[in-house]
Motif scaffolding. Sequence first.
Motif, PDB file in Angstrom:
ATOM      1  N   UNK A 203       0.304   0.007  13.100  1.00 55.36           N
ATOM      2  CA  UNK A 203       0.079   0.097  11.659  1.00 55.36           C
ATOM      3  C   UNK A 203      -0.512  -0.412  11.320  1.00 55.36           C
ATOM      4  N   UNK A 204      -1.014  -1.718  11.761  1.00 55.48           N
ATOM      5  CA  UNK A 204      -1.802  -2.475  10.829  1.00 55.48           C
ATOM      6  C   UNK A 204      -3.796  -1.753  11.391  1.00 55.48           C
ATOM      7  N   UNK A 205      -3.713  -1.055  12.297  1.00 54.03           N
ATOM      8  CA  UNK A 205      -5.161  -0.792  12.329  1.00 54.03           C
ATOM      9  C   UNK A 205      -4.790   0.759  11.027  1.00 54.03           C
ATOM     10  N   UNK A 206      -4.020   1.510  10.546  1.00 50.75           N
ATOM     11  CA  UNK A 206      -4.375   1.862   9.584  1.00 50.75           C
ATOM     12  C   UNK A 206      -4.629   0.862   8.405  1.00 50.75           C
ATOM     13  N   UNK A 207      -3.838   0.469   8.147  1.00 48.65           N
ATOM     14  CA  UNK A 207      -3.984  -0.752   7.324  1.00 48.65           C
ATOM     15  C   UNK A 207      -5.633  -1.170   7.176  1.00 48.65           C
ATOM     16  N   UNK A 208      -5.816  -1.309   7.862  1.00 46.61           N
ATOM     17  CA  UNK A 208      -7.402  -1.839   7.694  1.00 46.61           C
ATOM     18  C   UNK A 208      -8.297  -1.176   7.371  1.00 46.61           C
ATOM     19  N   UNK A 209      -7.992   0.088   7.793  1.00 41.64           N
ATOM     20  CA  UNK A 209      -9.421   1.256   7.374  1.00 41.64           C
ATOM     21  C   UNK A 209      -9.068   1.774   5.746  1.00 41.64           C
ATOM     22  N   UNK A 210      -8.484   1.135   4.881  1.00 43.73           N
ATOM     23  CA  UNK A 210      -8.348   0.906   3.411  1.00 43.73           C
ATOM     24  C   UNK A 210      -9.453  -0.383   3.028  1.00 43.73           C
ATOM     25  N   UNK A 211      -9.039  -1.451   4.337  1.00 40.51           N
ATOM     26  CA  UNK A 211     -10.084  -2.369   3.211  1.00 40.51           C
ATOM     27  C   UNK A 211     -11.131  -2.909   4.504  1.00 40.51           C
ATOM     28  N   UNK A 212     -11.866  -1.577   5.029  1.00 38.76           N
ATOM     29  CA  UNK A 212     -13.141  -1.020   5.783  1.00 38.76           C
ATOM     30  C   UNK A 212     -13.742   0.281   4.773  1.00 38.76           C
ATOM     31  N   UNK A 325      -3.778   5.072  19.035  1.00 38.82           N
ATOM     32  CA  UNK A 325      -4.191   3.892  18.071  1.00 38.82           C
ATOM     33  C   UNK A 325      -5.062   4.384  17.485  1.00 38.82           C
ATOM     34  N   UNK A 326      -5.895   4.922  17.785  1.00 40.84           N
ATOM     35  CA  UNK A 326      -7.457   6.070  16.975  1.00 40.84           C
ATOM     36  C   UNK A 326      -6.313   6.910  16.389  1.00 40.84           C
ATOM     37  N   UNK A 327      -5.575   7.459  16.865  1.00 38.71           N
ATOM     38  CA  UNK A 327      -4.934   8.560  15.878  1.00 38.71           C
ATOM     39  C   UNK A 327      -5.058   7.526  14.573  1.00 38.71           C
ATOM     40  N   UNK A 328      -4.192   6.508  14.614  1.00 33.80           N
ATOM     41  CA  UNK A 328      -3.675   5.667  13.128  1.00 33.80           C
ATOM     42  C   UNK A 328      -5.089   5.687  12.130  1.00 33.80           C
TER      43      UNK A 328
END
Length: 375
Positions: A203-212, A325-328
Amino acid sequence: MPYLSFASNFLWVMVIGLLGPSIPGLVSELKINYTQAGLFFTLLSLGSLFGTLFGSMSTDYLDRKVIYGVFSFSLCVGLLGVGVAPAYGVILIVIFFMSVLGSPIGAVGQSIMIDMYPQKRERNLSLMTSFAAAGNLCAPILVSLNYTIGLNWRHSFYETALMAFLLFTAIMIIPLPPKTIYQGEGVNPLKIIVHPQVIISGLLIFLSVGVDIGFSYWIAEYFNTELNVPLRFASAVAGVYLTGVISGRFITSRLVRHVRPATIMKGSLILALVSLTIFLSQPIVSVKIVFSFFYGLGIGPLFPLLMSRGVAAFPAQPGSVTGILFSMLSLGGMVFPFLLGTLAETTSIEKSYFFIGGINLILLIAIHLWNRRSG
Protein backbone atom coordinates in the motif's frame (compact mmCIF):
# COMPACT_ATOMS: atom_id res chain seq x y z
CA MET A 1 24.86 -11.23 -11.44
CA PRO A 2 24.01 -8.04 -9.46
CA TYR A 3 25.11 -6.09 -12.52
CA LEU A 4 22.51 -7.80 -14.72
CA SER A 5 19.90 -6.84 -12.14
CA PHE A 6 21.16 -3.25 -12.11
CA ALA A 7 21.13 -3.14 -15.93
CA SER A 8 17.63 -4.63 -16.14
CA ASN A 9 16.17 -2.08 -13.76
CA PHE A 10 18.09 0.72 -15.47
CA LEU A 11 16.56 -0.27 -18.79
CA TRP A 12 12.96 -0.84 -17.70
CA VAL A 13 12.78 2.42 -15.75
CA MET A 14 14.38 4.16 -18.72
CA VAL A 15 11.50 2.86 -20.83
CA ILE A 16 9.06 4.27 -18.27
CA GLY A 17 10.99 7.53 -18.26
CA LEU A 18 10.78 7.95 -22.03
CA LEU A 19 7.06 8.66 -21.90
CA GLY A 20 7.12 11.75 -19.67
CA PRO A 21 9.52 13.92 -21.70
CA SER A 22 7.97 12.57 -24.92
CA ILE A 23 4.52 13.84 -23.92
CA PRO A 24 4.87 17.30 -25.54
CA GLY A 25 5.86 15.66 -28.84
CA LEU A 26 3.11 13.02 -28.58
CA VAL A 27 0.48 15.65 -27.76
CA SER A 28 1.58 17.78 -30.71
CA GLU A 29 1.90 14.98 -33.30
CA LEU A 30 -1.18 12.96 -32.34
CA LYS A 31 -3.42 15.95 -31.46
CA ILE A 32 -4.44 14.49 -28.08
CA ASN A 33 -5.26 16.09 -24.71
CA TYR A 34 -3.68 15.54 -21.27
CA THR A 35 -6.21 12.91 -20.22
CA GLN A 36 -5.51 10.88 -23.36
CA ALA A 37 -1.77 11.32 -22.80
CA GLY A 38 -2.19 9.99 -19.27
CA LEU A 39 -3.57 6.76 -20.76
CA PHE A 40 -0.11 5.91 -22.16
CA PHE A 41 1.23 5.47 -18.67
CA THR A 42 -1.99 3.88 -17.43
CA LEU A 43 -1.73 1.09 -20.02
CA LEU A 44 2.02 0.77 -19.49
CA SER A 45 1.34 0.25 -15.80
CA LEU A 46 -1.63 -2.07 -16.40
CA GLY A 47 0.57 -4.33 -18.49
CA SER A 48 3.33 -4.09 -15.91
CA LEU A 49 0.88 -5.06 -13.15
CA PHE A 50 0.29 -8.46 -14.75
CA GLY A 51 3.76 -8.83 -16.26
CA THR A 52 5.79 -8.16 -13.13
CA LEU A 53 3.44 -10.14 -10.87
CA PHE A 54 3.51 -13.39 -12.84
CA GLY A 55 6.95 -12.88 -14.37
CA SER A 56 8.67 -12.40 -11.04
CA MET A 57 6.76 -15.23 -9.35
CA SER A 58 7.87 -17.55 -12.16
CA THR A 59 11.51 -17.20 -11.04
CA ASP A 60 10.65 -19.24 -7.95
CA TYR A 61 9.56 -22.18 -10.13
CA LEU A 62 10.90 -21.98 -13.73
CA ASP A 63 14.26 -21.78 -15.53
CA ARG A 64 15.59 -18.30 -14.82
CA LYS A 65 17.70 -17.86 -17.93
CA VAL A 66 14.90 -18.78 -20.31
CA ILE A 67 12.28 -16.45 -18.82
CA TYR A 68 14.82 -13.64 -18.34
CA GLY A 69 15.84 -13.90 -22.01
CA VAL A 70 12.25 -14.07 -23.29
CA PHE A 71 11.25 -10.95 -21.37
CA SER A 72 14.28 -8.92 -22.47
CA PHE A 73 13.81 -9.84 -26.14
CA SER A 74 10.09 -9.03 -25.93
CA LEU A 75 10.95 -5.59 -24.57
CA CYS A 76 13.24 -4.98 -27.55
CA VAL A 77 10.49 -5.90 -30.02
CA GLY A 78 7.93 -3.79 -28.15
CA LEU A 79 10.10 -0.67 -28.18
CA LEU A 80 10.56 -0.99 -31.92
CA GLY A 81 6.80 -1.39 -32.23
CA VAL A 82 6.08 1.85 -30.37
CA GLY A 83 8.54 3.64 -32.62
CA VAL A 84 6.80 2.57 -35.83
CA ALA A 85 3.16 2.66 -34.61
CA PRO A 86 1.26 5.09 -36.85
CA ALA A 87 -1.64 6.24 -34.64
CA TYR A 88 -2.74 6.90 -31.05
CA GLY A 89 -4.79 3.72 -30.69
CA VAL A 90 -2.05 1.52 -32.11
CA ILE A 91 0.53 3.05 -29.78
CA LEU A 92 -1.74 2.29 -26.79
CA ILE A 93 -2.06 -1.37 -27.82
CA VAL A 94 1.68 -1.82 -28.45
CA ILE A 95 2.57 -0.15 -25.13
CA PHE A 96 0.26 -2.51 -23.26
CA PHE A 97 1.66 -5.72 -24.75
CA MET A 98 5.24 -4.44 -24.55
CA SER A 99 4.65 -3.86 -20.85
CA VAL A 100 3.09 -7.28 -20.22
CA LEU A 101 6.02 -9.12 -21.82
CA GLY A 102 8.87 -6.68 -21.17
CA SER A 103 8.23 -5.21 -17.73
CA PRO A 104 9.26 -8.35 -15.77
CA ILE A 105 12.97 -7.85 -16.57
CA GLY A 106 13.45 -5.53 -13.57
CA ALA A 107 11.51 -7.68 -11.11
CA VAL A 108 13.15 -10.90 -12.34
CA GLY A 109 16.61 -9.37 -11.98
CA GLN A 110 15.77 -8.09 -8.51
CA SER A 111 14.40 -11.41 -7.25
CA ILE A 112 17.50 -13.28 -8.43
CA MET A 113 19.78 -10.71 -6.77
CA ILE A 114 17.89 -10.87 -3.45
CA ASP A 115 18.02 -14.67 -3.51
CA MET A 116 21.81 -14.53 -4.00
CA TYR A 117 22.56 -11.85 -1.38
CA PRO A 118 19.77 -11.80 1.26
CA GLN A 119 22.09 -10.32 3.90
CA LYS A 120 22.71 -7.23 1.73
CA ARG A 121 19.06 -6.63 0.88
CA GLU A 122 18.70 -2.95 1.86
CA ARG A 123 22.10 -1.97 0.43
CA ASN A 124 21.68 -3.79 -2.88
CA LEU A 125 18.10 -2.61 -3.36
CA SER A 126 19.22 0.99 -2.77
CA LEU A 127 22.03 0.58 -5.30
CA MET A 128 19.77 -1.20 -7.78
CA THR A 129 17.12 1.50 -7.58
CA SER A 130 19.88 4.10 -8.00
CA PHE A 131 20.59 2.48 -11.36
CA ALA A 132 16.85 2.46 -12.05
CA ALA A 133 16.69 6.19 -11.32
CA ALA A 134 19.73 6.66 -13.55
CA GLY A 135 17.71 5.04 -16.34
CA ASN A 136 14.94 7.51 -15.68
CA LEU A 137 17.53 10.30 -15.76
CA CYS A 138 18.96 9.14 -19.09
CA ALA A 139 15.50 9.00 -20.67
CA PRO A 140 14.79 12.77 -20.69
CA ILE A 141 18.40 13.46 -21.67
CA LEU A 142 18.05 11.10 -24.63
CA VAL A 143 14.73 12.66 -25.68
CA SER A 144 16.18 16.17 -25.29
CA LEU A 145 19.26 15.29 -27.36
CA ASN A 146 17.08 13.87 -30.12
CA TYR A 147 14.98 17.04 -30.18
CA THR A 148 18.14 19.17 -30.22
CA ILE A 149 19.58 17.44 -33.31
CA GLY A 150 16.24 17.58 -35.12
CA LEU A 151 14.90 14.07 -34.45
CA ASN A 152 11.50 13.32 -32.90
CA TRP A 153 10.29 11.26 -29.93
CA ARG A 154 10.18 8.03 -31.95
CA HIS A 155 13.97 7.84 -32.28
CA SER A 156 14.34 7.57 -28.50
CA PHE A 157 12.38 4.30 -28.62
CA TYR A 158 14.53 2.94 -31.46
CA GLU A 159 17.71 3.69 -29.52
CA THR A 160 16.38 2.13 -26.33
CA ALA A 161 15.39 -1.00 -28.30
CA LEU A 162 19.08 -1.42 -29.15
CA MET A 163 19.91 -1.33 -25.43
CA ALA A 164 17.29 -4.02 -24.79
CA PHE A 165 18.89 -6.23 -27.42
CA LEU A 166 22.31 -5.79 -25.77
CA LEU A 167 20.79 -6.80 -22.41
CA PHE A 168 19.24 -9.89 -24.03
CA THR A 169 22.66 -10.83 -25.43
CA ALA A 170 24.30 -10.44 -22.00
CA ILE A 171 21.62 -12.59 -20.32
CA MET A 172 22.19 -15.36 -22.84
CA ILE A 173 25.98 -15.28 -22.36
CA ILE A 174 26.37 -14.82 -18.59
CA PRO A 175 25.66 -17.94 -16.44
CA LEU A 176 22.97 -17.55 -13.75
CA PRO A 177 23.21 -19.34 -10.37
CA PRO A 178 20.56 -21.89 -9.28
CA LYS A 179 17.91 -20.82 -6.81
CA THR A 180 18.85 -21.05 -3.11
CA ILE A 181 16.96 -23.82 -1.29
CA TYR A 182 15.53 -22.87 2.12
CA GLN A 183 14.16 -25.28 4.71
CA GLY A 184 10.37 -25.26 4.65
CA GLU A 185 10.10 -23.15 1.51
CA GLY A 186 7.09 -23.28 -0.75
CA VAL A 187 4.64 -20.95 1.02
CA ASN A 188 1.29 -20.63 -0.71
CA PRO A 189 1.22 -17.33 -2.66
CA LEU A 190 -2.11 -16.48 -1.01
CA LYS A 191 -0.42 -16.51 2.41
CA ILE A 192 2.16 -14.06 1.06
CA ILE A 193 -0.51 -11.74 -0.30
CA VAL A 194 -2.41 -11.54 3.01
CA HIS A 195 0.66 -11.16 5.23
CA PRO A 196 0.40 -7.79 7.08
CA GLN A 197 3.98 -6.78 6.35
CA VAL A 198 3.50 -7.40 2.62
CA ILE A 199 0.10 -5.64 2.58
CA ILE A 200 1.36 -2.49 4.31
CA SER A 201 4.55 -2.38 2.21
CA GLY A 202 2.45 -2.76 -0.94
CA LEU A 203 0.00 0.00 0.00
CA LEU A 204 2.82 2.41 0.82
CA ILE A 205 4.62 1.54 -2.43
CA PHE A 206 1.35 2.26 -4.26
CA LEU A 207 1.19 5.72 -2.67
CA SER A 208 4.89 6.34 -3.27
CA VAL A 209 4.25 6.19 -7.02
CA GLY A 210 2.08 9.28 -6.69
CA VAL A 211 4.86 11.35 -5.16
CA ASP A 212 7.52 10.02 -7.53
CA ILE A 213 6.23 9.23 -11.01
CA GLY A 214 3.25 11.51 -10.50
CA PHE A 215 5.71 14.38 -10.14
CA SER A 216 8.20 13.48 -12.88
CA TYR A 217 5.68 12.35 -15.53
CA TRP A 218 4.21 15.85 -16.03
CA ILE A 219 7.23 18.00 -15.21
CA ALA A 220 8.37 18.50 -18.83
CA GLU A 221 4.89 19.59 -19.90
CA TYR A 222 4.62 21.82 -16.80
CA PHE A 223 7.83 23.70 -17.57
CA ASN A 224 7.02 23.90 -21.28
CA THR A 225 3.40 25.08 -21.20
CA GLU A 226 2.94 26.78 -17.82
CA LEU A 227 6.41 28.27 -17.34
CA ASN A 228 7.18 28.84 -21.06
CA VAL A 229 10.50 27.00 -20.97
CA PRO A 230 11.62 25.84 -24.49
CA LEU A 231 10.81 22.19 -25.18
CA ARG A 232 14.40 20.93 -25.42
CA PHE A 233 15.18 22.40 -21.98
CA ALA A 234 11.84 21.45 -20.43
CA SER A 235 12.42 17.80 -21.38
CA ALA A 236 15.74 17.89 -19.54
CA VAL A 237 14.35 19.39 -16.31
CA ALA A 238 13.20 15.93 -15.20
CA GLY A 239 16.89 15.03 -15.15
CA VAL A 240 17.48 17.45 -12.29
CA TYR A 241 14.76 15.78 -10.24
CA LEU A 242 16.12 12.32 -11.07
CA THR A 243 19.65 13.35 -10.13
CA GLY A 244 18.19 14.05 -6.70
CA VAL A 245 16.53 10.62 -6.64
CA ILE A 246 19.79 8.89 -7.59
CA SER A 247 21.68 10.84 -4.94
CA GLY A 248 19.08 9.97 -2.30
CA ARG A 249 19.26 6.26 -3.06
CA PHE A 250 23.05 6.18 -3.20
CA ILE A 251 23.26 7.96 0.16
CA THR A 252 20.70 5.48 1.53
CA SER A 253 22.89 2.53 0.51
CA ARG A 254 25.50 3.93 2.91
CA LEU A 255 23.16 5.18 5.63
CA VAL A 256 21.41 1.82 6.18
CA ARG A 257 24.55 0.55 7.88
CA HIS A 258 24.16 3.12 10.64
CA VAL A 259 20.58 4.48 10.64
CA ARG A 260 17.26 2.64 10.93
CA PRO A 261 15.36 2.47 7.61
CA ALA A 262 12.20 3.96 9.18
CA THR A 263 14.19 6.97 10.40
CA ILE A 264 15.65 7.48 6.92
CA MET A 265 12.18 7.34 5.33
CA LYS A 266 10.65 9.83 7.76
CA GLY A 267 13.53 12.28 7.40
CA SER A 268 13.46 12.01 3.62
CA LEU A 269 9.71 12.67 3.48
CA ILE A 270 10.09 15.79 5.60
CA LEU A 271 12.76 17.02 3.18
CA ALA A 272 10.43 16.24 0.24
CA LEU A 273 7.51 18.14 1.79
CA VAL A 274 9.60 21.22 2.49
CA SER A 275 11.12 21.14 -1.00
CA LEU A 276 7.75 20.73 -2.72
CA THR A 277 6.34 23.64 -0.73
CA ILE A 278 9.13 25.92 -1.91
CA PHE A 279 8.88 24.53 -5.47
CA LEU A 280 5.20 25.47 -5.66
CA SER A 281 5.41 28.81 -3.84
CA GLN A 282 8.29 30.31 -5.85
CA PRO A 283 7.58 31.68 -9.35
CA ILE A 284 11.26 31.85 -10.36
CA VAL A 285 12.13 29.03 -12.78
CA SER A 286 15.69 28.56 -11.52
CA VAL A 287 14.45 28.19 -7.93
CA LYS A 288 11.93 25.57 -9.03
CA ILE A 289 14.68 23.63 -10.78
CA VAL A 290 16.91 23.66 -7.68
CA PHE A 291 14.14 22.46 -5.38
CA SER A 292 13.06 19.76 -7.82
CA PHE A 293 16.51 18.29 -7.07
CA PHE A 294 15.93 18.42 -3.31
CA TYR A 295 12.45 16.98 -3.73
CA GLY A 296 14.00 14.02 -5.59
CA LEU A 297 16.62 13.69 -2.85
CA GLY A 298 13.80 13.24 -0.35
CA ILE A 299 11.71 10.87 -2.46
CA GLY A 300 14.65 8.64 -3.46
CA PRO A 301 14.92 6.38 -0.37
CA LEU A 302 11.23 5.44 -0.19
CA PHE A 303 10.87 2.67 -2.76
CA PRO A 304 13.98 0.56 -1.98
CA LEU A 305 13.37 0.65 1.78
CA LEU A 306 9.67 -0.19 1.47
CA MET A 307 10.50 -3.02 -0.96
CA SER A 308 13.18 -4.36 1.38
CA ARG A 309 10.81 -4.39 4.33
CA GLY A 310 8.20 -6.31 2.37
CA VAL A 311 10.62 -8.90 0.92
CA ALA A 312 12.06 -9.56 4.39
CA ALA A 313 8.80 -11.28 5.36
CA PHE A 314 9.48 -14.25 3.03
CA PRO A 315 13.21 -14.60 2.24
CA ALA A 316 12.63 -18.07 0.75
CA GLN A 317 10.38 -16.68 -2.01
CA PRO A 318 11.82 -13.34 -3.13
CA GLY A 319 10.32 -13.73 -6.61
CA SER A 320 6.76 -14.04 -5.34
CA VAL A 321 7.02 -11.13 -2.90
CA THR A 322 8.82 -8.98 -5.47
CA GLY A 323 6.09 -9.71 -8.01
CA ILE A 324 3.33 -8.74 -5.59
CA LEU A 325 5.05 -5.51 -4.54
CA PHE A 326 5.96 -4.59 -8.11
CA SER A 327 2.31 -5.10 -9.06
CA MET A 328 1.38 -2.47 -6.45
CA LEU A 329 3.98 -0.19 -8.03
CA SER A 330 2.34 -0.78 -11.39
CA LEU A 331 -1.13 -0.18 -9.95
CA GLY A 332 0.06 3.18 -8.69
CA GLY A 333 1.47 3.87 -12.15
CA MET A 334 -1.98 3.16 -13.61
CA VAL A 335 -3.77 5.49 -11.24
CA PHE A 336 -1.63 8.54 -10.54
CA PRO A 337 -0.43 9.80 -13.95
CA PHE A 338 -3.97 9.49 -15.29
CA LEU A 339 -5.47 11.08 -12.15
CA LEU A 340 -2.99 13.95 -12.20
CA GLY A 341 -3.54 14.37 -15.94
CA THR A 342 -7.28 14.69 -15.32
CA LEU A 343 -6.66 17.21 -12.53
CA ALA A 344 -4.30 19.15 -14.81
CA GLU A 345 -6.90 19.15 -17.57
CA THR A 346 -9.55 20.67 -15.28
CA THR A 347 -7.25 23.04 -13.33
CA SER A 348 -3.51 23.16 -14.12
CA ILE A 349 -0.45 20.94 -13.72
CA GLU A 350 0.84 23.16 -10.93
CA LYS A 351 -2.38 22.81 -8.93
CA SER A 352 -2.34 19.05 -9.41
CA TYR A 353 1.04 19.04 -7.65
CA PHE A 354 -0.68 20.16 -4.43
CA PHE A 355 -2.38 16.76 -4.47
CA ILE A 356 1.09 15.18 -4.49
CA GLY A 357 1.94 17.17 -1.36
CA GLY A 358 -1.07 15.61 0.36
CA ILE A 359 0.14 12.11 -0.53
CA ASN A 360 3.57 12.97 0.89
CA LEU A 361 1.95 13.90 4.19
CA ILE A 362 -0.12 10.69 4.27
CA LEU A 363 3.03 8.63 3.67
CA LEU A 364 4.90 10.39 6.47
CA ILE A 365 2.08 9.77 8.97
CA ALA A 366 1.59 6.14 7.87
CA ILE A 367 5.29 5.25 8.11
CA HIS A 368 5.50 6.89 11.54
CA LEU A 369 2.51 4.90 12.84
CA TRP A 370 3.75 1.65 11.25
CA ASN A 371 7.14 2.06 12.85
CA ARG A 372 5.60 2.71 16.29
CA ARG A 373 3.34 -0.33 16.03
CA SER A 374 6.08 -2.71 14.87
CA GLY A 375 8.60 -1.76 17.45
